[in-house]
Design a protein around this motif. Structure first.
Motif, PDB file in Angstrom:
ATOM      1  N   LYS A 282      18.582  24.552  25.580  1.00 14.10           N
ATOM      2  CA  LYS A 282      18.649  23.973  24.239  1.00 14.10           C
ATOM      3  C   LYS A 282      18.898  25.017  23.157  1.00 14.10           C
ATOM      4  CE  LYS A 282      16.094  21.016  21.138  1.00 14.10           C
ATOM      5  NZ  LYS A 282      14.847  21.231  20.397  1.00 14.10           N
TER       6      LYS A 282
ATOM      7  N   LYS B 187      22.757  31.370  10.909  1.00 13.44           N
ATOM      8  CA  LYS B 187      22.327  29.970  11.005  1.00 13.44           C
ATOM      9  C   LYS B 187      20.814  29.907  11.214  1.00 13.44           C
ATOM     10  CE  LYS B 187      21.168  26.379  13.833  1.00 13.44           C
ATOM     11  NZ  LYS B 187      20.343  26.308  15.055  1.00 13.44           N
TER      12      LYS B 187
ATOM     13  N   ASP C 232      24.424  24.907  15.381  1.00 13.55           N
ATOM     14  CA  ASP C 232      24.905  26.146  16.029  1.00 13.55           C
ATOM     15  C   ASP C 232      26.435  26.155  16.004  1.00 13.55           C
ATOM     16  OD1 ASP C 232      22.249  26.666  16.823  1.00 13.55           O
ATOM     17  OD2 ASP C 232      22.518  25.615  18.734  1.00 13.55           O
TER      18      ASP C 232
HETATM   19 MG    MG Z   1      19.163  23.784  18.090  1.00 12.91          MG
END
Ligand code: MG
Ligand code: ADP
Ligand code: ASP
Length: 478
Positions: free
Chosen positions: A274, A13, A219
């Motif tokens: 985060k 990703k 994610d």
């Molecule tokens: Mg992010």
């Protein structure tokens, strides 16, 4: 699943900054190509950084009736994508193909913004459609960049792969259906040597209505696909070296953690780190698929590996803080005689789907307090005032108080159970710095201690605890 597909399938990703401009896209394409040359590889991409925010701004402008403003923002985004595309894709035919695709996406955006402006109404469903345009623009660009490196590649919309419930703005996957769809669509491509580039953040309901998985949700897209496709590993390429001992924007001395457990990473994500969307680890727990966090700007570095067992070193691993939280307390002497207050409080919260981050009940039982994301605060309070309207009137419940100027700090580490005195050391360190603690909670898993402080004290609290537990001495994995 075809056995021939094994031994290796990586799901990678790339976050917004990792596809943030032409140079970043070129770097991402190179990483994907390297992965696809050594094994099978599926990539999941976010929108270019800043694009999702801008799309939401456009949707909000439209909602307030400002169609011109919304369309001007879309034009700006079109110019940004056009200039990036020119640098990323050298081959003219390839570029034209991507540009045509992009124009269709922008045309859809304009239609939805115009419709919203006309009605002055922005449904969660329309907001999902508008805010998910960014991934639909970045994926074809990345696919074209990979193709230019000599590996055939195809952009796919995750609405074809990830089936979700209909909770717009924060949907969850229906894994069985997702498995069936993604197998049917992805494996034939892989068998033909085509690298699939999938839009992050997006899903669709069984009826084909577009949904999003929540902000930062790419994610989650990656681990959903990783689990659905039985990947060997999921690699989350981002703009830092891995999971760090604290947010590097706040703590200069933060270090990269080489190995961390699912539980630790999930606690950090839940409490605001985060670097991972809070639900990221959920899909991979059952199959125990390792998840790596690595830096797309320094691919030579090892990064952090997240596994069921993690590293062996016990004690405190990392700290995190959430600022956008609101503390709500319900209380008064009357609630002692109202044993159902706790039950009613939490079923009301569940009804409005608020995310409760911490709960604490005072020993005298006069007060229960809990914190929710500030984004959820207004609707939570409204629902609670309604639920307890009669009790408030008859003073059985004396108050429902709200404090938005707080933050939660969490101290995380799976083996804290075997290390006595961590809570004591934490609060002593904070005491020395005069940080006032408003509420405390320790999860029964003992993998985190979290406490509520005034928002203005966050940096000081993190610095004091980081030093107290020697986290700046963490041995870097890189
Ligand atoms: Mg992010
Ligand atoms: P992406 O666009 O790749 O998804 P994000 O901005 O969502 O990246 O997440 C990466 C950022 O998370 C980092 O730049 C860093 O500032 C922040 N962050 C907060 N806490 C941590 C932590 N404990 N470890 C690493 N990064 C963290
Ligand atoms: N583009 C989406 C967002 O900004 C999803 C993501 O980047 O993970 O929230």
């Amino acid at each position: 699943m075809g056995r021939a597909m094994k031994p290796q399938l990586q799901v990678m990703k790339f976050g917004g900054t990792s596809v943030g401009d032409a140079a970043c896209i070129a770097r991402a394409a190179q990483i994907i190509a390297d992965g696809a040359r050594t094994g099978k590889c599926v990539a999941v991409v976010s929108a270019m950084s800043g694009v999702t925010n801008r799309l939401i701004d456009a949707a909000k402008a439209a909602q307030s009736g400002n169609a011109q403003g919304a369309l001007a923002m879309l034009d700006e985004l079109a110019a940004k994508h056009a200039s990036t595309l020119t640098v990323v894709v050298k081959n003219e035919a390839g570029r034209t193909k991507v540009w045509q695709k992009m124009q269709q996406v922008f045309a859809e955006g304009r239609r939805f913004c115009e419709g919203t402006a006309l009605l002055r109404e922005l449904s969660p469903r329309t907001l999902d459609t508008i805010s998910s345009l960014g991934e639909r623009l970045s994926a074809p660009m990345v696919a074209a960049a990979v193709t230019e490196l000599g590996l055939p590649s195809e952009a796919l919309e995750a609405s074809e792969l990830i089936v979700t419930d209909d909770y717009h703005g924060g949907a969850d996957p229906l894994m069985e259906q997702t498995r069936t769809k993604s197998h049917a669509r992805i494996y034939p491509l892989l068998e033909k040597g085509i690298v699939p580039i999938v839009t992050g953040f997006i899903g669709a309901t069984l009826d084909g209505e577009r949904t999003t998985l929540g902000r930062g949700g790419s994610d989650y897209s990656a681990t959903i696909l990783g689990a659905a496709l039985h990947a060997t590993e999921v690699i989350i390429w981002t703009d830092v070296d891995g999971v760090l001992t604290a947010d590097p924007r706040l703590i200069n001395e933060a270090r990269t953690i080489p190995n961390i457990t699912y539980r630790e990473a999930a606690e950090l994500a839940f409490f605001g780190a985060k670097v991972l969307h809070p639900k990221t680890l959920k899909p991979v727990v059952e199959a125990a698929i390792p998840v790596w966090i690595r830096n797309s700007f320094s691919p030579e570095k090892r990064g952090t590996e997240i596994t069921p067992k993690g590293g062996r070193n016990g004690g405190v691993k990392a700290l995190t803080a959430i600022r956008d939280v609101t503390l709500i307390s319900i209380g008064g002497p009357g609630i002692v005689g109202l044993p159902d207050v706790v039950g009613r409080t939490f079923s009301t919260i569940a009804e409005v789907r608020s995310n409760v981050l911490l709960i604490s009940q005072s020993s005298s039982q006069n007060d229960i307090c809990f914190s929710v994301s500030s984004a959820d605060a207004e609707r939570t309070i409204e629902a609670l005032r309604k639920e307890f309207a009669q009790d408030l009137k008859h003073e059985k419940v004396e108050h429902i108080n709200v404090d938005p100027n707080i933050a939660i700090v969490a101290v995380v580490g799976e083996n804290m159970r075997g290390t006595p005195g961590i809570a004591g050391r934490t609060f002593q360190a904070l005491g020395k710095e005069n940080v006032n603690i408003i509420a405390i909670a320790q999860g029964s898993s003992e993998s985190n201690i979290s406490f509520v402080i005034e928002e203005s004290a966050v940096k000081k609290a993190l610095e004091a605890t980081h030093r107290e537990f020697g986290l700046h001495l963490t041995k870097n994995g890189n």
